[in-house]
Write a protein that holds these residues in place. Structure first.
Motif, short mmCIF file in Angstrom:
data_model
loop_
_atom_site.label_atom_id
_atom_site.label_comp_id
_atom_site.label_asym_id
_atom_site.label_seq_id
_atom_site.Cartn_x
_atom_site.Cartn_y
_atom_site.Cartn_z
N LYS A 52 -11.34 2.48 -13.74
CA LYS A 52 -11.57 1.11 -13.26
C LYS A 52 -11.94 0.21 -14.45
O LYS A 52 -11.51 -0.94 -14.53
CB LYS A 52 -12.69 1.07 -12.20
CG LYS A 52 -12.34 1.70 -10.88
CD LYS A 52 -11.22 0.99 -10.12
CE LYS A 52 -11.63 -0.37 -9.62
NZ LYS A 52 -10.56 -0.98 -8.77
N ASP B 56 0.86 -1.19 0.00
CA ASP B 56 0.00 0.00 0.00
C ASP B 56 0.89 1.24 0.00
O ASP B 56 1.90 1.29 0.71
CB ASP B 56 -0.91 0.00 1.24
CG ASP B 56 -2.08 0.95 1.11
OD1 ASP B 56 -3.23 0.47 1.11
OD2 ASP B 56 -1.84 2.18 0.99
N SER C 90 -10.28 5.83 -5.15
CA SER C 90 -11.63 5.25 -5.12
C SER C 90 -12.77 6.27 -5.04
O SER C 90 -13.93 5.87 -5.10
CB SER C 90 -11.74 4.29 -3.92
OG SER C 90 -11.79 5.04 -2.72
N PHE D 180 -6.82 -4.56 -4.56
CA PHE D 180 -7.79 -3.55 -4.10
C PHE D 180 -7.29 -2.13 -4.36
O PHE D 180 -8.10 -1.20 -4.41
CB PHE D 180 -8.00 -3.66 -2.57
CG PHE D 180 -8.72 -4.89 -2.10
CD1 PHE D 180 -10.10 -4.97 -2.15
CD2 PHE D 180 -8.01 -5.97 -1.58
CE1 PHE D 180 -10.77 -6.10 -1.69
CE2 PHE D 180 -8.67 -7.10 -1.12
CZ PHE D 180 -10.05 -7.17 -1.18
N ASN E 100 -20.09 -0.22 -0.80
CA ASN E 100 -19.76 -0.86 0.48
C ASN E 100 -20.01 0.09 1.65
O ASN E 100 -19.86 1.30 1.51
CB ASN E 100 -18.28 -1.22 0.51
CG ASN E 100 -17.93 -2.46 -0.28
OD1 ASN E 100 -17.19 -3.31 0.19
ND2 ASN E 100 -18.46 -2.59 -1.48
N TYR F 66 -13.13 8.25 -12.45
CA TYR F 66 -12.91 7.07 -11.58
C TYR F 66 -13.38 5.80 -12.27
O TYR F 66 -12.64 4.83 -12.43
CB TYR F 66 -13.63 7.25 -10.24
CG TYR F 66 -13.81 5.94 -9.49
CD1 TYR F 66 -12.72 5.26 -8.96
CD2 TYR F 66 -15.09 5.35 -9.34
CE1 TYR F 66 -12.88 4.04 -8.30
CE2 TYR F 66 -15.25 4.15 -8.68
CZ TYR F 66 -14.15 3.50 -8.17
OH TYR F 66 -14.30 2.28 -7.53
P1 NAD Z 1 -10.00 3.18 -0.19
O1 NAD Z 1 -9.90 4.51 -0.85
O2 NAD Z 1 -10.59 3.07 1.17
O3 NAD Z 1 -8.53 2.53 -0.09
C1 NAD Z 1 -7.66 2.49 -1.19
C2 NAD Z 1 -6.30 2.00 -0.69
O4 NAD Z 1 -5.42 1.92 -1.83
C3 NAD Z 1 -5.64 2.95 0.31
O5 NAD Z 1 -5.09 2.22 1.38
C4 NAD Z 1 -4.54 3.63 -0.50
O6 NAD Z 1 -3.43 4.02 0.28
C5 NAD Z 1 -4.19 2.54 -1.48
N1 NAD Z 1 -3.58 3.08 -2.71
C6 NAD Z 1 -4.04 4.11 -3.48
N2 NAD Z 1 -3.20 4.33 -4.50
C7 NAD Z 1 -2.19 3.41 -4.39
C8 NAD Z 1 -1.03 3.13 -5.15
N3 NAD Z 1 -0.70 3.85 -6.25
N4 NAD Z 1 -0.24 2.11 -4.76
C9 NAD Z 1 -0.54 1.37 -3.66
N5 NAD Z 1 -1.61 1.61 -2.88
C10 NAD Z 1 -2.44 2.62 -3.25
O7 NAD Z 1 -10.75 2.24 -1.22
P2 NAD Z 1 -11.80 1.06 -0.96
O8 NAD Z 1 -13.13 1.66 -0.85
O9 NAD Z 1 -11.27 0.16 0.09
O10 NAD Z 1 -11.73 0.33 -2.39
C11 NAD Z 1 -10.89 -0.79 -2.61
C12 NAD Z 1 -11.16 -1.32 -4.01
O11 NAD Z 1 -12.52 -1.74 -4.12
C13 NAD Z 1 -10.96 -0.29 -5.12
O12 NAD Z 1 -10.34 -0.93 -6.20
C14 NAD Z 1 -12.35 0.17 -5.48
O13 NAD Z 1 -12.42 0.57 -6.82
C15 NAD Z 1 -13.12 -1.11 -5.24
N6 NAD Z 1 -14.56 -0.94 -4.89
C16 NAD Z 1 -14.92 -0.10 -3.88
C17 NAD Z 1 -16.26 0.00 -3.52
C18 NAD Z 1 -16.73 0.90 -2.39
O14 NAD Z 1 -17.93 1.06 -2.20
N7 NAD Z 1 -15.84 1.48 -1.60
C19 NAD Z 1 -17.22 -0.77 -4.21
C20 NAD Z 1 -16.80 -1.60 -5.25
C21 NAD Z 1 -15.46 -1.70 -5.57
#
Ligand code: NAD
Ligand code: DAU
Length: 352
Positions: A159, A33, A87, A83, A185, A155
């Motif tokens: 994706k 991360d 986001s 992940f 989520n 965004y």
């Molecule tokens: P979040 O924003 O809470 O966390 C993202 C994490 O990725 C953070 O810890 C950040 O430090 C890390 N990160 C960002 N850029 C980075 C990089 N260049 N290298 C390494 N680490 C990096 O996001 P989330 O809500 O936990 O989402 C996780 C995944 O799930 C994402 O791919 C998102 O598209 C997908 N998703 C999210 C939701 C939702 O409702 N939150 C729903 C469906 C899918």
């Protein structure tokens, strides 16, 4: 089995790491991360002690090819659960290029490192994606895996591009890639810019709750643990090159969700009932705001045995309780103090 989990310091990744270490005794997890504004090491607190010898944290950017290749060489993972992403939709409107870099280039960098590392002994790449790649629905219908990709925001476009790269690596190089696309989520450790924790923090601070447009946009909600159980199922039962939609059939209009939150907050904080409506402010709409999302999860139900377990009303009440009891967690995020945690707790132990 060595598992590389990217983005493990965000909401979904950190909850995934806890769940997977507890439920998959043979797994050792390496979290990669970059600790962007959304990455919070407090979300992973206690994991090292709780699962000795089965967890390592590496601070690295997934778009940094030499760093990623070094991690593959050191850890020899046979599974990548990806992940890491930028986001937040509103941030992608303000500054799209970080989204292109992390979500497109970062995913490509990981896929390419996996392609090179897995020439002899193949591994699996689980691409965590979103229902937003399908764009917006009208009043009826639901997204199936065959629904055309039609993203609205930078965004969701980034994706969708990442998903296309994962599928291309499968078709061209035979990489074992599986994609999950989940709806909105909610749960503990969600960064307080997302609707639910944002509204909770504003409420506690006595601020107005800004609802975009007329509040009639619909989102489809799932508890983060149910999402992560779906990811585990896709890892273990999914077919290579396939997409699985994950959702809990739980659509809510934004305004109705905000009203439910207000009621739960009034109860949880023991505040005297007040004129709830006066706390809501309808504000300028998000540009390109998708009208409605609804996931059809029947393929995951049929092929993976996916069954969400958390009823929405119960999950929402517990989530509100969590934010009320963990006010320090989100206050530290608001004040920026969570950044100090890296130095204080991990100090020199965090590999760069
Ligand atoms: P979040 O924003 O809470 O966390 C993202 C994490 O990725 C953070 O810890 C950040 O430090 C890390 N990160 C960002 N850029 C980075 C990089 N260049 N290298 C390494 N680490 C990096 O996001 P989330 O809500 O936990 O989402 C996780 C995944 O799930 C994402 O791919 C998102 O598209 C997908 N998703 C999210 C939701 C939702 O409702 N939150 C729903 C469906 C899918
Ligand atoms: O559908 C899955 C997606 O859900 C994920 O891929 C994204 O990573 C995640 O951020 C989420 O995107 P949304 O844009 O749906 O989530 P957000 O919490 O930003 O907003 C939810 C809804 O609430 C949306 O219709 C916009 C609205 N909203 C949001 C905020 C922050 C408001 O009305 N007021 C607000 O202040």
């Amino acid at each position: 089995m060595n598992v590389l989990v990217t983005g493990g310091a965000g909401i979904i990744g950190s909850n995934f790491v806890r769940l997977a270490l507890a439920e998959r005794a043979a797994w050792r997890i390496v979290v990669v991360d970059a600790l962007t504004y959304a990455g919070n090491l407090e979300n992973l607190a206690g994991i090292e002690a709780g699962f000795p010898g089965r967890y390592r944290f590496v601070k690295a950017d997934v778009a940094d090819a030499p760093a990623v290749e070094k991690i593959f060489a050191e850890e020899k993972p046979s599974l990548v659960v990806h992940f890491a992403a930028e986001s937040h939709v509103d941030r992608s409107v303000l500054g799209p290029m970080d989204f292109v870099r992390t979500n497109v280039l970062g995913t490509a960098t990981l896929l390419d490192a996996a392609r090179k590392a897995w020439r002899e002994k193949p591994g699996r790449f689980l691409q965590v994606s979103t229902d937003e790649v399908y764009g917006a629905l009208g009043e009826t219908g639901a997204f199936a895996e065959a629904t055309p990709i039609a993203p609205s925001s930078p965004y969701s476009a980034s994706k969708a591009s990442a998903d296309m790269l994962a599928l291309a690596y499968h078709r061209t190089f035979g990489l074992d890639a599986v994609i999950t696309r989940c709806c909105n989520n909610y749960g503990p450790y969600q960064f307080p810019e997302k609707l639910i924790p944002f509204m909770i923090s504003r409420f506690v601070d006595g601020e107005k709750l800004p609802v975009y447009g007329n509040g009639m946009n619909v989102r489809d909600w799932i508890h983060v643990d149910d999402h992560n159980r779906g990811v585990l199922l896709a890892i273990e039962k999914g077919r290579a090159g396939e997409v699985y939609n994950l959702g809990a059939r739980c659509e809510r209009k934004n305004i109705d969700l905000v009203r439910s939150l207000l009621e739960l907050l009034l109860k949880a904080r023991g505040v005297a009932a007040e004129k709830l409506e006066s706390r809501i402010a309808f504000v300028k709409d998000r540009p390109g705001h998708d009208w409605r999302y609804a996931i059809d999860p029947s393929k995951a139900e049929r092929e993976l045995g996916f069954r969400p377990e958390v009823p929405f009303e119960e999950g929402l009440a517990k989530t509100v309780q969590w934010y009320v009891e963990n006010e320090k967690w989100w206050r530290d995020v608001q004040s920026g103090a969570y950044r100090d945690y890296v130095a204080k707790v991990y100090g020199g132990q965090t590999s760069e």
